[in-house]
Design a protein around this motif. Structure first.
Motif, PDB file in Angstrom:
ATOM      1  N   ALA A  69      59.306  29.508  43.432  1.00 53.91           N
ATOM      2  CA  ALA A  69      60.629  30.085  43.181  1.00 53.91           C
ATOM      3  C   ALA A  69      61.080  30.952  44.351  1.00 53.91           C
ATOM      4  CB  ALA A  69      60.605  30.910  41.896  1.00 53.91           C
ATOM      5  N   THR A  70      60.141  31.666  44.951  1.00 53.43           N
ATOM      6  CA  THR A  70      60.476  32.496  46.110  1.00 53.43           C
ATOM      7  C   THR A  70      60.909  31.632  47.285  1.00 53.43           C
ATOM      8  OG1 THR A  70      58.965  34.259  45.438  1.00 53.43           O
ATOM      9  CG2 THR A  70      59.575  34.183  47.759  1.00 53.43           C
ATOM     10  N   ALA A  71      60.178  30.559  47.528  1.00 53.46           N
ATOM     11  CA  ALA A  71      60.541  29.650  48.624  1.00 53.46           C
ATOM     12  C   ALA A  71      61.912  29.021  48.379  1.00 53.46           C
ATOM     13  CB  ALA A  71      59.479  28.565  48.773  1.00 53.46           C
ATOM     14  N   ALA A  72      62.176  28.633  47.129  1.00 53.66           N
ATOM     15  CA  ALA A  72      63.470  28.030  46.793  1.00 53.66           C
ATOM     16  C   ALA A  72      64.600  29.036  46.983  1.00 53.66           C
ATOM     17  CB  ALA A  72      63.449  27.518  45.353  1.00 53.66           C
ATOM     18  N   PHE A  73      64.354  30.277  46.565  1.00 55.26           N
ATOM     19  CA  PHE A  73      65.370  31.317  46.734  1.00 55.26           C
ATOM     20  C   PHE A  73      65.651  31.576  48.206  1.00 55.26           C
ATOM     21  CE2 PHE A  73      65.701  35.936  47.703  1.00 55.26           C
ATOM     22  CZ  PHE A  73      67.057  36.067  47.471  1.00 55.26           C
ATOM     23  N   ALA A  76      67.686  28.789  49.587  1.00 59.34           N
ATOM     24  CA  ALA A  76      69.051  28.811  49.060  1.00 59.34           C
ATOM     25  C   ALA A  76      69.865  29.923  49.716  1.00 59.34           C
ATOM     26  CB  ALA A  76      69.023  28.992  47.544  1.00 59.34           C
ATOM     27  N   TRP A  77      69.253  31.075  49.902  1.00 57.62           N
ATOM     28  CA  TRP A  77      69.939  32.197  50.543  1.00 57.62           C
ATOM     29  C   TRP A  77      70.272  31.872  51.988  1.00 57.62           C
ATOM     30  CZ3 TRP A  77      67.620  37.831  51.180  1.00 57.62           C
ATOM     31  CH2 TRP A  77      68.648  38.681  51.645  1.00 57.62           C
ATOM     32  N   LYS A  78      69.322  31.287  52.700  1.00 58.68           N
ATOM     33  CA  LYS A  78      69.564  30.929  54.105  1.00 58.68           C
ATOM     34  C   LYS A  78      70.700  29.927  54.224  1.00 58.68           C
ATOM     35  CE  LYS A  78      67.351  29.184  58.297  1.00 58.68           C
ATOM     36  NZ  LYS A  78      68.503  28.346  58.658  1.00 58.68           N
ATOM     37  N   THR A  79      70.685  28.900  53.382  1.00 55.99           N
ATOM     38  CA  THR A  79      71.740  27.882  53.422  1.00 55.99           C
ATOM     39  C   THR A  79      73.102  28.503  53.142  1.00 55.99           C
ATOM     40  OG1 THR A  79      70.182  26.170  52.716  1.00 55.99           O
ATOM     41  CG2 THR A  79      72.526  25.708  52.432  1.00 55.99           C
ATOM     42  N   ALA A  80      73.159  29.330  52.108  1.00 56.78           N
ATOM     43  CA  ALA A  80      74.424  29.980  51.759  1.00 56.78           C
ATOM     44  C   ALA A  80      74.873  30.923  52.874  1.00 56.78           C
ATOM     45  CB  ALA A  80      74.270  30.749  50.451  1.00 56.78           C
ATOM     46  N   HIS A  81      73.938  31.671  53.412  1.00 58.31           N
ATOM     47  CA  HIS A  81      74.275  32.645  54.453  1.00 58.31           C
ATOM     48  C   HIS A  81      74.807  31.950  55.709  1.00 58.31           C
ATOM     49  CE1 HIS A  81      74.109  36.312  56.821  1.00 58.31           C
ATOM     50  NE2 HIS A  81      73.432  35.657  57.747  1.00 58.31           N
ATOM     51  N   ALA A 152      81.290  26.339  50.008  1.00 54.86           N
ATOM     52  CA  ALA A 152      80.524  27.466  50.539  1.00 54.86           C
ATOM     53  C   ALA A 152      80.273  28.514  49.450  1.00 54.86           C
ATOM     54  CB  ALA A 152      81.250  28.089  51.721  1.00 54.86           C
ATOM     55  N   LYS A 153      81.300  28.749  48.628  1.00 54.12           N
ATOM     56  CA  LYS A 153      81.142  29.693  47.515  1.00 54.12           C
ATOM     57  C   LYS A 153      80.083  29.190  46.529  1.00 54.12           C
ATOM     58  CE  LYS A 153      83.579  31.891  43.669  1.00 54.12           C
ATOM     59  NZ  LYS A 153      84.816  31.963  42.875  1.00 54.12           N
ATOM     60  N   ALA A 154      80.051  27.895  46.286  1.00 53.97           N
ATOM     61  CA  ALA A 154      79.064  27.323  45.362  1.00 53.97           C
ATOM     62  C   ALA A 154      77.645  27.563  45.870  1.00 53.97           C
ATOM     63  CB  ALA A 154      79.323  25.828  45.179  1.00 53.97           C
ATOM     64  N   LEU A 155      77.478  27.564  47.183  1.00 51.42           N
ATOM     65  CA  LEU A 155      76.155  27.844  47.745  1.00 51.42           C
ATOM     66  C   LEU A 155      75.741  29.283  47.470  1.00 51.42           C
ATOM     67  CD1 LEU A 155      76.410  26.003  51.189  1.00 51.42           C
ATOM     68  CD2 LEU A 155      75.158  25.261  49.146  1.00 51.42           C
ATOM     69  N   VAL A 156      76.699  30.185  47.487  1.00 49.35           N
ATOM     70  CA  VAL A 156      76.420  31.586  47.156  1.00 49.35           C
ATOM     71  C   VAL A 156      75.992  31.697  45.694  1.00 49.35           C
ATOM     72  CG1 VAL A 156      77.414  33.904  46.929  1.00 49.35           C
ATOM     73  CG2 VAL A 156      77.939  32.497  48.941  1.00 49.35           C
ATOM     74  N   GLU A 160      72.400  32.982  44.114  1.00 50.71           N
ATOM     75  CA  GLU A 160      72.294  34.003  43.068  1.00 50.71           C
ATOM     76  C   GLU A 160      71.437  33.498  41.912  1.00 50.71           C
ATOM     77  OE1 GLU A 160      75.212  36.976  40.503  1.00 50.71           O
ATOM     78  OE2 GLU A 160      76.023  35.100  41.308  1.00 50.71           O
ATOM     79  N   GLN A 161      71.637  32.252  41.515  1.00 53.39           N
ATOM     80  CA  GLN A 161      70.831  31.684  40.436  1.00 53.39           C
ATOM     81  C   GLN A 161      69.368  31.566  40.841  1.00 53.39           C
ATOM     82  OE1 GLN A 161      71.814  31.008  37.234  1.00 53.39           O
ATOM     83  NE2 GLN A 161      73.629  32.112  37.930  1.00 53.39           N
ATOM     84  N   ALA A 162      69.127  31.200  42.089  1.00 57.63           N
ATOM     85  CA  ALA A 162      67.750  31.109  42.575  1.00 57.63           C
ATOM     86  C   ALA A 162      67.077  32.474  42.568  1.00 57.63           C
ATOM     87  CB  ALA A 162      67.724  30.516  43.985  1.00 57.63           C
TER      88      ALA A 162
END
Length: 214
Positions: A69-73, A76-81, A152-156, A160-162
């Motif tokens: 879960a940490t790796a997925a988060f 996900a954060w990097k992609t969104a950022h 891009a907003k959907a990635l954010v 958040e869900q991750a």
């Protein structure tokens, strides 16, 4: 004296050997029974050992899920950022002479390093951008239509869900560790007494002590 057993896994394996042989080897059983370790008592201790082993396995599973879960988060954060920052950099160019929009879109601010701070800034940016048709039109002139902004907003939102999932898995892993440690500590205490009494019962029979892994 018994060799040191540092890991939980080693101790649990040792306990299984000692308790099983104390129950099943007649000469050994007759000796430890004098100190209360009847087959019924040893079966109870074996059940306690199995509970500790089950909790040990559960804790390993929970921590594996937490790491995933940490790796997925983090991904996900990097992609969104990365996607979000492209919009920020583009906006700083497009609205460098429009102070009102520059401020409205938080383009003047340094990006927060904590996730909670970053999330608040990102949500403010997307909320204000998507509600400003003029700003959206300006972005659209530079290969960034509303669909791209919404993506891009959907990635954010996904980040958040991750983060929520990561927090849940972290809590479950910590609880699993607490449960495992409580059960293992109680078993360690019971086994310490068992080994001490077994040594006394078998002090003239070193071969029997070896069956207890002593």
């Amino acid at each position: 004296m018994p060799a040191p057993y540092h890991s939980i896994e080693d101790r649990l394996n040792r306990y299984l050997t000692g308790l099983t042989n104390a129950r099943d080897v007649p000469e050994l059983q007759s000796r430890v029974a004098l100190y209360g370790y009847t087959p019924d008592k040893l079966n109870q201790m074996l059940a306690q050992r199995q509970q500790a082993f089950d909790l040990y396995l559960a804790q390993k599973t929970e921590y594996s899920e937490q790491h995933a879960a940490t790796a997925a988060f983090e991904q996900a954060w990097k992609t969104a950022h990365d996607t979000y920052m492209r919009l920020i950099r583009l906006g700083r160019i497009l609205f460098r002479d429009n102070h009102a929009i520059f401020i409205k879109l938080t383009l003047n601010e340094e990006r927060k390093r904590t996730f909670s701070g970053w999330l608040a800034q990102a949500n403010t940016f997307f909320s204000n951008l998507l509600s400003d048709q003029n700003a959206l039109a300006k972005y659209s002139q530079y290969n960034t239509p509303p669909d791209a902004v919404n993506a891009a907003k959907a990635l954010v939102v996904a980040a958040e869900q991750a983060n929520i999932i990561q927090a849940k898995e972290t809590g479950e892993a910590q609880q699993a560790t607490k449960d495992r440690d409580e059960k293992t500590d109680a078993l360690d205490s019971a086994m310490s007494e068992f080994y001490a009494l077994a040594e006394l019962a078998c002090e003239d029979a070193p071969d029997l002590l070896k069956m207890l892994d002593l």
